[in-house]
Design an enzyme around this catalytic site. Structure first.
Site, short mmCIF file in Angstrom:
data_model
loop_
_atom_site.label_atom_id
_atom_site.label_comp_id
_atom_site.label_asym_id
_atom_site.label_seq_id
_atom_site.Cartn_x
_atom_site.Cartn_y
_atom_site.Cartn_z
N ASP A 1 -19.81 -38.29 -8.43
CA ASP A 1 -19.65 -38.05 -7.07
C ASP A 1 -20.93 -38.52 -6.41
OD1 ASP A 1 -18.24 -36.70 -5.19
OD2 ASP A 1 -18.09 -34.88 -6.35
N LYS B 1 -21.36 -22.21 -12.86
CA LYS B 1 -20.32 -22.59 -11.90
C LYS B 1 -19.05 -21.83 -12.26
CE LYS B 1 -18.44 -27.01 -11.16
NZ LYS B 1 -18.57 -28.36 -10.59
N GLY C 1 -14.99 -23.77 -6.60
CA GLY C 1 -15.70 -22.66 -7.21
C GLY C 1 -17.04 -22.48 -6.53
N ILE D 1 -25.43 -19.47 -4.97
CA ILE D 1 -26.45 -20.32 -4.35
C ILE D 1 -25.85 -21.60 -3.79
CG2 ILE D 1 -28.40 -19.48 -5.70
CD1 ILE D 1 -28.02 -21.96 -7.51
N ALA D 2 -24.62 -21.90 -4.16
CA ALA D 2 -24.00 -23.12 -3.64
C ALA D 2 -22.50 -23.01 -3.77
CB ALA D 2 -24.51 -24.34 -4.41
N ALA D 3 -21.81 -23.75 -2.91
CA ALA D 3 -20.37 -23.82 -3.00
C ALA D 3 -20.00 -25.09 -3.76
CB ALA D 3 -19.77 -23.87 -1.61
N ALA D 4 -19.18 -24.94 -4.78
CA ALA D 4 -18.55 -26.11 -5.38
C ALA D 4 -17.17 -26.17 -4.76
CB ALA D 4 -18.48 -25.94 -6.89
#
Lengths: 467, 308
Positions: free
Chosen positions: A265, A135, A119, A113-116
């Site tokens: 962040d 994650k 990762g 669902i998301a890019a880290a």
């Protein structure tokens, strides 16, 4: 579908740019390009590229300080990293948690669902029914980046090119250390636990709890949070944005003064918003911990400039902290003229609006090495990242055009003032604040200097408990 | 560094524009190699810049090739343009469809028609279209691709190395080398034939003032901005390290007594990791140019669909 019903759908629909714009064709392209093996990871993020991305991420807090071509390159580099294939992500779960994701979890969504940055995040439901965000670190990335971080000479030249106006010597060590830490999900989980425990019970600031038994050095499982992304929040009425900004501000400076930790962040992608000023804070990969001794000079600078209007005291504190060479042939007036911009929002009481113009001006001033101060100013290593993150915070609040009595809020938070609640949100926060017990991290002398509304209640010398 | 770009930006921009243009969005066919080929994989390898530099160093050792370049090319006036043109050619025949590859080869062959003369060093006549010279240039390129990858790039199996040499005979034919077996005057078609070819051609090789100038120029790159100089030195040392021992000896790079392989006698060869880090940074800068990422994705998608 069940996962969607738990509130994850909105998160997914607003996921960062890698996946957000994925029409069918674009999704197909991403599938075709997906990282399928550890070798793909090494080819894509090894050979300095992962390091460059991390440098870019840190440097992006000071857009004005980074050379335009470098900014373009770093942006493109982030676009160049595709997600892991479902099989590769599953292989990390097998290696870290001992079994296939479908067996470790009751439900597992194979599409991220998301890019880290190093990762990606999957949704899942645990065996005991909790909706979680998992994650998953790219396999081999920690080794690749650690090896690349060893090439100090190359990193030094890169920094010289990317941030030409900066003194890179203090930057480089701090960057290497911070990036190295970010590879360690155990540490990140530990930081998130610290923040989650501290803000547990807070009416508006929330940190997803870590699921300990499903978290390792390469996997972090935490409660799945719901909420609107930054861009969506920007379309909300200004009152809502102001409340959200107030929560971010309180969260940031409460953590700084109470936890001696500057959180992650201040990146727009790391917040989820709900009405009423409720903000969930997502990424704890970049947390800077201070010793009370490192915080003291910052406190003294604020005190001297904002409370006592004591220019010489301010200058002295700057020199003590190593920001300014002692005996620099520059008038104190000049020093104040240069530095006061950074304190503009907290020098006087009353509502002030953070604007993008202000945050840009601050960032420009920060990297203005043509100023008369430049030759005698430097940023000691302990503060190098925090200063940048601070600028990032201004930039986030500026984008929200947030209005508040920042000075009033700050006085509540400043350990040397500890003023009573100044806003409705502060009043709502009071029970939570009262429930925070235990010794405060700041030195006795700082607390003893407490002046203003609450000095009596705190009691000089004792200074351990807020009211 | 200027606001417009990093050191070396013009070179990157030209190479990038060429690359983006060479990789078709809607190819009519799979070209002369195809997405399942070793050639596609190797020509997209990180070690490409080392391969290119090594290739130029090697090619300069043939007096007639050197004379042709000396007398007909003004590459030193604009080395960036020269590198971009050469790499565009290789990329077009690799990733372009057949019509694009034939067109590019045809253009080079027409230029070659005008490149002839007498080598002032050996007194021999030369013509760029001479199959013997074409094979020399071709063999140097193929050998360099393998050598650079072996040291700094993707690991190829012995069978894949053979396949690459064999596949590249298609490139040889495009440029005008006879479509014949190696023994019949065609290009080498296996690693063994490539080695045999170099054994056979070595007596014709020589260094001259031109060779030395060219090497000094390539390795020193006076046009490279100071910020890039250190990185270039790593690449230069890598290219020299990747040369065959006999070629290093001809250039005087190699102090045979200590076996060192650096650009200067006694200097140590650069570590694989260090070279790859520099190559990775260059690649990141390259990726920052418009169209490069998309072109690379077009290649990757086609290769993956072909099962690579």
């Amino acid at each position: 579908m069940r996962l969607a019903a738990r509130g994850g759908a909105r998160y997914a629909a607003n996921a960062p740019r890698l996946f957000a714009a994925a029409g069918a064709q674009r999704q197909q392209l991403r599938d075709d390009l997906a990282l399928r093996t550890a070798q793909d990871v090494a080819d894509t993020l090894g050979t300095m590229k992962g390091v460059l991305m991390k440098i870019g991420q840190l440097a992006s807090y000071v857009d004005d300080g980074i050379a335009p071509p470098a900014r373009r390159i770093l942006g493109r580099l982030q676009d160049s990293v595709p997600p892991m294939s479902p099989e590769l992500a599953a292989s990390v779960i097998v290696a870290e948690l001992g079994d296939a994701p479908e067996r470790v979890f009751r439900e597992w969504d194979p599409l991220p669902i998301a890019a880290a940055s190093i990762g990606q995040v999957h949704r899942a439901i645990t065996a005991d029914g909790r909706a979680v965000a998992v994650k998953v670190q790219y396999p081999g990335i920690a080794e690749a980046i650690s090896a690349d971080l060893g090439n100090v000479a190359l990193i030094r030249s890169l920094l010289k090119m990317a941030v030409p106006s900066q003194d890179v010597t203090s930057l480089i060590e701090e960057l290497r250390e911070r990036i190295g830490e970010e590879l360690d999900y155990l540490r990140e989980a530990e930081n998130q636990r610290l923040f989650a425990a501290f803000f547990d019970g807070h009416p508006t600031a929330s940190v997803p709890k870590i699921v300990d038994e499903l978290s390792t050095a390469r996997v972090i499982t935490s409660e799945l949070a719901a909420g609107a992304r930054f861009a969506e929040m920007l379309t909300w009425p200004q009152e809502e944005r102001d409340l959200a900004a107030e929560t971010i501000y309180r969260f940031t400076f409460r953590s700084l003064y109470e936890l001696c930790a500057f959180n992650g962040d201040p990146h727009p992608g790391n917040y989820l918003f709900e009405p009423g000023g409720r903000v969930t804070f997502l990424d704890f990969g970049l947390v800077k911990h201070f010793t009370p001794g490192e915080l003291d000079p910052l406190i003294q600078m604020i005190e001297a400039l904002c409370l006592r209007d004591d220019p010489e005291g301010f200058r002295h504190a700057m020199e003590e902290a190593g920001f300014l060479q002692a005996g620099a042939p520059i008038g104190t007036e000049e020093v104040i003229r240069h530095m006061s911009l950074f304190y503009e929002t907290v020098r006087e009481r009353g509502p002030r609006t953070m604007t993008s113009e202000y945050s840009s001006a601050v960032a420009r001033r920060y990297v203005d090495f043509k100023s008369p101060l430049a030759a005698y100013a430097s940023i000691p290593r302990a503060y190098v990242i925090v200063q940048r993150i601070n600028l990032g915070l201004f930039s986030v609040l500026g984008a929200m055009s947030a209005t508040a009595d920042w000075r009033g809020i700050s006085e509540e938070i400043w350990p040397f003032v500890q003023a009573p609640p100044s806003t409705p949100l502060a009043a709502a926060e009071a029970p939570w604040l009262a429930s925070r017990s235990g010794p405060r991290p700041w030195s006795a002398s700082t607390a003893a200097r407490a002046v203003g509304g609450h000095v009596d209640a705190v009691g000089a010398g004792e200074a351990a408990e807020p009211p | 560094m200027t606001a417009e770009g990093f050191p070396g930006t013009p070179l990157f921009q030209r190479a990038a524009a060429a690359f983006a243009a060479c990789v078709p969005v809607e190819p009519a066919d799979d070209g002369f190699f195809g997405p399942g080929s070793v050639t596609w994989r190797l020509h997209a390898d990180l070690s490409g810049p080392v391969s290119g530099l090594r290739s130029l160093l090697l090619q300069a050792l043939h007096p007639l090739a050197m004379a042709g370049v000396d007398q007909h090319s003004r590459w030193r006036d604009d080395p960036g343009d020269r590198f971009a043109t050469t790499s565009a050619y290789v990329l077009t025949i690799t990733y372009g469809d057949r019509a694009a590859a034939r067109g590019a080869a045809e253009r080079v062959r027409r230029i070659h028609e005008r490149v002839n003369g007498i080598d002032p060093v050996t007194g021999q006549p030369y013509a760029a279209g001479d199959p013997a010279l074409l094979i020399w240039v071709h063999a140097a390129l193929v050998d360099s691709g393998l050598a650079a990858a072996a040291l700094y790039g993707a690991a190829l199996t012995p069978a894949e190395r053979d396949r690459y040499v064999a596949e590249m005979t298609a490139a040889a034919e495009l440029i005008g080398i006879p479509a014949a077996g190696y023994a019949e005057g065609g290009a080498p078609a296996s690693v063994a034939e490539l080695a045999a070819y170099f054994e056979a051609v070595r007596p014709s090789l020589a260094t001259s003032r031109s060779t030395a100038d060219t090497a000094a120029y390539l390795l020193g790159m006076p046009d490279v901005e100071p910020e890039l100089a250190e990185a270039w030195q790593v690449l230069a040392a890598a290219a020299v390290t990747a040369l065959p021992g006999w070629a290093r000896a001809m250039y005087g790079f190699c102090d045979a007594s200590d076996g060192s392989t650096g650009t200067a006698p006694g200097s140590a060869p650069p570590a694989r990791e260090e070279v790859r880090q520099v190559l990775g940074v260059l690649d990141a800068v390259y990726l920052g140019e418009p169209g490069v990422l998309e072109a690379r994705q077009r290649i990757t998608v086609r290769m993956r669909r072909a099962g690579q």
